[in-house]
Design a protein around this motif. Sequence first.
Motif, PDB file in Angstrom:
ATOM      1  N   SER A   5       0.855  -1.189   0.000  1.00 26.97           N
ATOM      2  CA  SER A   5       0.000   0.000   0.000  1.00 26.97           C
ATOM      3  C   SER A   5       0.876   1.218   0.000  1.00 26.97           C
ATOM      4  O   SER A   5       2.092   1.135   0.006  1.00 26.97           O
ATOM      5  N   SER A   6       0.260   2.423   0.026  1.00 21.18           N
ATOM      6  CA  SER A   6       1.022   3.657   0.027  1.00 21.18           C
ATOM      7  C   SER A   6       1.503   4.011   1.408  1.00 21.18           C
ATOM      8  O   SER A   6       1.976   5.104   1.636  1.00 21.18           O
ATOM      9  N   SER A   7       1.428   3.145   2.375  1.00 16.53           N
ATOM     10  CA  SER A   7       1.874   3.452   3.727  1.00 16.53           C
ATOM     11  C   SER A   7       2.826   2.387   4.263  1.00 16.53           C
ATOM     12  O   SER A   7       2.789   2.016   5.410  1.00 16.53           O
ATOM     13  N   SER A   8       3.703   1.884   3.391  1.00 19.47           N
ATOM     14  CA  SER A   8       4.673   0.895   3.829  1.00 19.47           C
ATOM     15  C   SER A   8       5.851   1.572   4.485  1.00 19.47           C
ATOM     16  O   SER A   8       6.018   2.768   4.394  1.00 19.47           O
ATOM     17  N   SER A   9       6.709   0.784   5.149  1.00 21.43           N
ATOM     18  CA  SER A   9       7.890   1.346   5.790  1.00 21.43           C
ATOM     19  C   SER A   9       8.901   1.756   4.747  1.00 21.43           C
ATOM     20  O   SER A   9       8.865   1.321   3.604  1.00 21.43           O
ATOM     21  N   ALA A  64       9.425  25.437  -0.354  1.00 18.24           N
ATOM     22  CA  ALA A  64       9.919  24.230  -1.021  1.00 18.24           C
ATOM     23  C   ALA A  64      10.585  23.299  -0.019  1.00 18.24           C
ATOM     24  O   ALA A  64      10.331  22.083  -0.011  1.00 18.24           O
ATOM     25  N   PHE A  65      11.449  23.836   0.824  1.00 23.12           N
ATOM     26  CA  PHE A  65      12.158  23.010   1.800  1.00 23.12           C
ATOM     27  C   PHE A  65      11.187  22.373   2.789  1.00 23.12           C
ATOM     28  O   PHE A  65      11.256  21.166   3.049  1.00 23.12           O
ATOM     29  N   CYS A  66      10.283  23.164   3.317  1.00 21.27           N
ATOM     30  CA  CYS A  66       9.369  22.650   4.343  1.00 21.27           C
ATOM     31  C   CYS A  66       8.385  21.639   3.768  1.00 21.27           C
ATOM     32  O   CYS A  66       8.010  20.672   4.445  1.00 21.27           O
ATOM     33  N   THR A  67       7.961  21.850   2.518  1.00 16.93           N
ATOM     34  CA  THR A  67       7.065  20.880   1.886  1.00 16.93           C
ATOM     35  C   THR A  67       7.764  19.537   1.710  1.00 16.93           C
ATOM     36  O   THR A  67       7.210  18.483   2.037  1.00 16.93           O
ATOM     37  N   PHE A  71       7.432  15.530   3.413  1.00 15.19           N
ATOM     38  CA  PHE A  71       7.333  14.265   2.692  1.00 15.19           C
ATOM     39  C   PHE A  71       8.038  13.128   3.425  1.00 15.19           C
ATOM     40  O   PHE A  71       7.636  11.970   3.329  1.00 15.19           O
ATOM     41  N   ARG A  72       9.100  13.454   4.148  1.00 15.74           N
ATOM     42  CA  ARG A  72       9.890  12.402   4.819  1.00 15.74           C
ATOM     43  C   ARG A  72       9.046  11.601   5.803  1.00 15.74           C
ATOM     44  O   ARG A  72       9.282  10.414   6.014  1.00 15.74           O
ATOM     45  N   ASN A  73       8.068  12.263   6.418  1.00 12.89           N
ATOM     46  CA  ASN A  73       7.233  11.594   7.412  1.00 12.89           C
ATOM     47  C   ASN A  73       5.819  11.327   6.928  1.00 12.89           C
ATOM     48  O   ASN A  73       5.137  10.444   7.441  1.00 12.89           O
ATOM     49  N   LEU A  74       5.382  12.126   5.928  1.00 16.27           N
ATOM     50  CA  LEU A  74       4.002  12.016   5.468  1.00 16.27           C
ATOM     51  C   LEU A  74       3.753  10.719   4.711  1.00 16.27           C
ATOM     52  O   LEU A  74       2.730  10.056   4.899  1.00 16.27           O
ATOM     53  N   ILE A  99      17.716  18.569  -0.658  1.00 17.08           N
ATOM     54  CA  ILE A  99      18.385  18.705   0.640  1.00 17.08           C
ATOM     55  C   ILE A  99      17.475  18.208   1.760  1.00 17.08           C
ATOM     56  O   ILE A  99      17.911  17.468   2.652  1.00 17.08           O
ATOM     57  N   ALA A 100      16.201  18.602   1.709  1.00 16.69           N
ATOM     58  CA  ALA A 100      15.265  18.160   2.748  1.00 16.69           C
ATOM     59  C   ALA A 100      15.134  16.649   2.784  1.00 16.69           C
ATOM     60  O   ALA A 100      15.053  16.045   3.858  1.00 16.69           O
ATOM     61  N   LEU A 101      15.128  16.024   1.622  1.00 17.75           N
ATOM     62  CA  LEU A 101      14.926  14.580   1.541  1.00 17.75           C
ATOM     63  C   LEU A 101      16.187  13.776   1.854  1.00 17.75           C
ATOM     64  O   LEU A 101      16.101  12.599   2.207  1.00 17.75           O
ATOM     65  N   SER A 102      17.350  14.400   1.708  1.00 17.66           N
ATOM     66  CA  SER A 102      18.602  13.664   1.909  1.00 17.66           C
ATOM     67  C   SER A 102      19.422  14.181   3.084  1.00 17.66           C
ATOM     68  O   SER A 102      20.564  13.750   3.272  1.00 17.66           O
TER      69      SER A 102
END
Length: 272
Positions: A5-9, A64-67, A71-74, A99-102
Amino acid sequence: MNPTSSSSSSSSKSETMNPKKQTQYQNIIVMRHGDRIDNFDPLWISTAPRPWDPPLVEEGRVRAFCTARKFRNLFGYPLHRVFVSPFIRCIQTAKEAVIALSAIHDNPEALTGDSLPIDPSKIKVSVEYGLCEMMSRRAIRLEVAPKDGNWGFDISEREAMLPAGTVDKNVARVYKELPKWEEPLSDTRARYEKIVKDLADKHPTENLLLVTHGEGVGAAFSSFKKGTEVYEVDYCGYVELRRPIFKKDQSFTAGEFEVLTNTGQTGVKYSI
């Protein structure tokens, strides 16, 4: 990719296509760029050397950064690749997102990616002409467009603006050059739908973030949620798509895209 599903680890790329699972999903996020300077400073165009290519204001970088950090937790899945329009507002948006994602450590007090150390192996980014702005006066005023037809997009220069070590220069662009000026609206919307499918098909085992323009987000939404019309996309508004991927031997086939975003939920408003 996520196994059920769209909520896997957040599994690694090597684990996301588990052959023991019956269904895997590919996830695609299509996001608009952040706040552009010409919508805040009406005098900017009069002195800009490239008035058709406005950069972000500081608020756009923050958004952009905060959005992307959200995503990292959403989402319950990792994003593996970013593809971005060559327009500078999208490049700057993608930079903050990458940068936010990595980021090695998630600093909740950070508002932009300035000085944050990253792990460049976490995500790769490529510039893609097919994600560019509508190439017509519907989006770029005639008096702003370059008179000589030279849009001046130096891809190497744009790549140098992205975080060091994250650019994947081995990825061949789907569109080898910009669409022609005065591209009809129907062609633009077909292009946006096609580029989503083409990039997804080229990378079926990876989840993608596509950084584009408002019409691109709207077209991605309405193309895969039939009978809807998008009438507003906020800065950094985004649509979340997913589709099932079926593996047989060493080949992959894909099902249809499903839109997971509801109206107004992520800055995208639509009517039915």
